[in-house]
Design an enzyme around this catalytic site. Sequence first.
Site, PDB file in Angstrom:
ATOM      1  N   LYS A 120       0.834  -1.209   0.000  1.00 28.73           N
ATOM      2  CA  LYS A 120       0.000   0.000   0.000  1.00 28.73           C
ATOM      3  C   LYS A 120       0.863   1.250   0.000  1.00 28.73           C
ATOM      4  CE  LYS A 120      -2.744   2.769   3.222  1.00 28.73           C
ATOM      5  NZ  LYS A 120      -1.698   3.796   3.412  1.00 28.73           N
ATOM      6  N   ASN A 121       1.885   1.282   0.856  1.00 31.58           N
ATOM      7  CA  ASN A 121       2.661   2.502   1.008  1.00 31.58           C
ATOM      8  C   ASN A 121       3.562   2.779  -0.190  1.00 31.58           C
ATOM      9  OD1 ASN A 121       1.498   3.110   3.474  1.00 31.58           O
ATOM     10  ND2 ASN A 121       3.049   2.010   4.653  1.00 31.58           N
ATOM     11  N   ASP A 166      -5.626   8.785   8.158  1.00 33.67           N
ATOM     12  CA  ASP A 166      -5.752   8.350   9.538  1.00 33.67           C
ATOM     13  C   ASP A 166      -5.408   9.459  10.518  1.00 33.67           C
ATOM     14  OD1 ASP A 166      -6.469   5.791   8.851  1.00 33.67           O
ATOM     15  OD2 ASP A 166      -4.408   5.073   8.787  1.00 33.67           O
ATOM     16  N   PRO A 191       2.575  16.793  10.854  1.00 33.98           N
ATOM     17  CA  PRO A 191       2.649  18.024  10.071  1.00 33.98           C
ATOM     18  C   PRO A 191       3.364  17.805   8.748  1.00 33.98           C
ATOM     19  CG  PRO A 191       4.271  18.043  11.845  1.00 33.98           C
ATOM     20  CD  PRO A 191       3.406  16.835  12.064  1.00 33.98           C
ATOM     21  N   GLN A 214       8.002  19.578   6.808  1.00 37.70           N
ATOM     22  CA  GLN A 214       9.204  19.108   6.135  1.00 37.70           C
ATOM     23  C   GLN A 214       9.001  19.030   4.613  1.00 37.70           C
ATOM     24  OE1 GLN A 214      12.318  18.446   7.805  1.00 37.70           O
ATOM     25  NE2 GLN A 214      11.076  19.661   9.202  1.00 37.70           N
TER      26      GLN A 214
END
Length: 420
Positions: free
Chosen positions: A22-23, A116, A122, A125
């Site tokens: 998935k990633n 999720d 954040p 980056q």
Amino acid sequence: MKKLIIQGGNRIAGEVTIGGAKNSTVALIPAAILADTPVQFDTVPDILDVHNLMIILESMNVKSNFTHGVLDIDPTQIVEAELPSKAIKSLRASYYFMGALLGRFHRATLTFPGGDNIGPRPIDQHLKAFKALGANVSEHAGTVYLDAHNGLHGTRIFMDMVSVGATINAILAAVRAEGTTIIENAAREPEIIDLATFLNNMGAKIRGVGTDVVRITGVDTLQSMNTHTIIADRIETGTYLSLAAALGDGVMLKNVIPEHLEAYTSKLMEIGVDLQIDSDKIYVPATDHLNPVHVKTMPYPGFATDLQQPLTPLMSLANGESTVVDTIYPKRVKHIPELQKMGMKISAGDGQITIDHTEELHGADVEAGEIRAGAALVIAGLMAKGTTVIHKADNILRGYDRIVWKLNRLNGDVTIEDDD
């Protein structure tokens, strides 16, 4: 929204084939719009995130077709367009369109991504990398505006913290920038290597992936010549390993990459699971005595944060107290109150999760607050006596390839229904 209904108590056995990662997939699909030719991916997981990304592609006049694990994408007629906010907010990985659009058009406008809710994640980056490459960045009313009207230029980027998402976005933006970009303190995950392999096979010049220093020399064009086969999903693998150890009478996992799971499989062996590991498969025999363990999540190649929750039900069977310290997402605790409803002795406090031996779980109505919390509930539901109903099951379907079909083939008793 869907709900999963699980009749617990069945022992499981048989074979399960792990799907594509998935990633990797959620980064590869946005990366496809950087190509000047159609592209094709193989071993694509059939998950909701893929279908939502296809909706985003369609909004840019990028045609896509997904059949039997093969995804074809044609970005040759791509146009700049406002991206559908509902699809963007359905998954956090939609933010990879920032880097891809910036690389393709030198500008991008996106609403803040969803996905999720597992604590603060954040995107500072990411924005820092875009600014370093020459983009002007502004934010207003939940929307990010990126503009590099003078083009993108190679530079040195130091990540203040190891971030998979920021590393991928920086690569996507830099791959067609002018000059050489050096990313320091880069993430090292296998999914980043998979992305770089896809881009390099199209003519990109990316070196050093898998280390903490990545070098990208920009190119003018990217052309796909071959089908890219996506690597096996290490998180899905780990989830089924936990299930097989907790409830299995012999389960074979196929299409796995054991090298991507060494921190996890070593912990399973410490628990007392006698894994039989081959080059591309893992056999999990029946296990009857489990030891308590202590888990600390770390950036790759350490123990993955995405696997601490799926391991939890297995830890509850150990003869003693186990603990989890999640250094990546300390607030990743949505599974705890739901597992408590099922009778599990689990709690969180003082920066750690504590799991005590639990004699028996019972079915309950629970809610999947996010993907991996949902996976923990699926395993617990299969272990429990009685019926478990998991609401907000779309969160599970976002990340697990054909999960109902796979579980039932292993002798699980799982059905899916619309949730009122």
